[in-house]
Design a protein around this motif. Sequence first.
Motif, PDB file in Angstrom:
ATOM      1  N   VAL A 160       0.882  -1.158   0.000  1.00  0.00           N
ATOM      2  CA  VAL A 160       0.000   0.000   0.000  1.00  0.00           C
ATOM      3  C   VAL A 160       0.919   1.206   0.000  1.00  0.00           C
ATOM      4  O   VAL A 160       1.818   1.319   0.831  1.00  0.00           O
ATOM      5  CB  VAL A 160      -0.933   0.000   1.230  1.00  0.00           C
ATOM      6  N   LEU A 169      -2.202   6.205   2.533  1.00  0.00           N
ATOM      7  CA  LEU A 169      -3.603   6.343   2.899  1.00  0.00           C
ATOM      8  C   LEU A 169      -4.079   7.700   2.395  1.00  0.00           C
ATOM      9  O   LEU A 169      -3.312   8.674   2.388  1.00  0.00           O
ATOM     10  CB  LEU A 169      -3.774   6.268   4.413  1.00  0.00           C
ATOM     11  N   VAL A 170      -5.327   7.752   1.958  1.00  0.00           N
ATOM     12  CA  VAL A 170      -5.895   8.998   1.460  1.00  0.00           C
ATOM     13  C   VAL A 170      -7.292   9.152   2.038  1.00  0.00           C
ATOM     14  O   VAL A 170      -8.115   8.247   1.918  1.00  0.00           O
ATOM     15  CB  VAL A 170      -5.974   9.021  -0.083  1.00  0.00           C
ATOM     16  N   HIS A 195     -10.607  11.338   1.626  1.00  0.00           N
ATOM     17  CA  HIS A 195     -11.336  12.273   0.757  1.00  0.00           C
ATOM     18  C   HIS A 195     -12.425  12.935   1.593  1.00  0.00           C
ATOM     19  O   HIS A 195     -13.221  12.249   2.238  1.00  0.00           O
ATOM     20  CB  HIS A 195     -11.964  11.523  -0.419  1.00  0.00           C
ATOM     21  N   GLU A 220      -9.231   5.738   2.137  1.00  0.00           N
ATOM     22  CA  GLU A 220      -8.848   4.743   1.141  1.00  0.00           C
ATOM     23  C   GLU A 220      -7.378   4.372   1.303  1.00  0.00           C
ATOM     24  O   GLU A 220      -6.576   5.172   1.783  1.00  0.00           O
ATOM     25  CB  GLU A 220      -9.050   5.292  -0.278  1.00  0.00           C
ATOM     26  N   ALA A 221      -7.068   3.148   0.873  1.00  0.00           N
ATOM     27  CA  ALA A 221      -5.680   2.706   0.761  1.00  0.00           C
ATOM     28  C   ALA A 221      -5.332   2.776  -0.718  1.00  0.00           C
ATOM     29  O   ALA A 221      -6.016   2.174  -1.549  1.00  0.00           O
ATOM     30  CB  ALA A 221      -5.526   1.274   1.270  1.00  0.00           C
ATOM     31  N   GLU A 222      -4.298   3.534  -1.038  1.00  0.00           N
ATOM     32  CA  GLU A 222      -3.877   3.669  -2.432  1.00  0.00           C
ATOM     33  C   GLU A 222      -2.722   2.711  -2.693  1.00  0.00           C
ATOM     34  O   GLU A 222      -1.708   2.729  -1.988  1.00  0.00           O
ATOM     35  CB  GLU A 222      -3.449   5.103  -2.714  1.00  0.00           C
ATOM     36  N   HIS A 262      -4.505   2.341  -7.934  1.00  0.00           N
ATOM     37  CA  HIS A 262      -5.817   1.785  -7.578  1.00  0.00           C
ATOM     38  C   HIS A 262      -6.092   2.064  -6.100  1.00  0.00           C
ATOM     39  O   HIS A 262      -5.189   1.976  -5.279  1.00  0.00           O
ATOM     40  CB  HIS A 262      -5.831   0.277  -7.859  1.00  0.00           C
ATOM     41  N   ALA A 263      -7.331   2.404  -5.784  1.00  0.00           N
ATOM     42  CA  ALA A 263      -7.689   2.727  -4.401  1.00  0.00           C
ATOM     43  C   ALA A 263      -8.731   1.744  -3.885  1.00  0.00           C
ATOM     44  O   ALA A 263      -9.664   1.374  -4.605  1.00  0.00           O
ATOM     45  CB  ALA A 263      -8.220   4.145  -4.312  1.00  0.00           C
TER      46      ALA A 263
END
Length: 131
Positions: free
Chosen positions: A5, A8-9, A11, A31-33, A38-39
């Motif tokens: 991974v 982390l993002v 939004h 989300e884990a990018e 891909h997330a």
Amino acid sequence: MTAAVARLVTHVELDEPRTTARQLSVSARLEAELPDGHALVLLDDRGWSESLMGDGDIRDFLTVESVEETARTVVGPDEPADGRTAEEETAHWAALAARLAEQGVRVDAAALARLPHAVVLGERLRAWAGF
């Protein structure tokens, strides 16, 4: 599958029906990018509201930095309760790692905790707040 991974993002987007000049309400999705961009969604049930006491417009007091800081806090981990150790933090990262495993990505919970954590402010939030 085992995959790294990248980060982390979180939004953050404006919850328009609940937002006024005196109250900000937003949703937050963690989300884990993955390295390929891909997330995978980890948490999609978070958010917060904050209100201005007295007269004025809450936008006069908001900063990008304050929204980003609150976003990171809202998606966890929680502070340990009185008399407890960091068990909550360990459990938080383990739960996120388990959610990733359900989506086919195996990652160590401790590794997740060390990842960079970006916050992306949505277009509607940026426009409303004047960021």
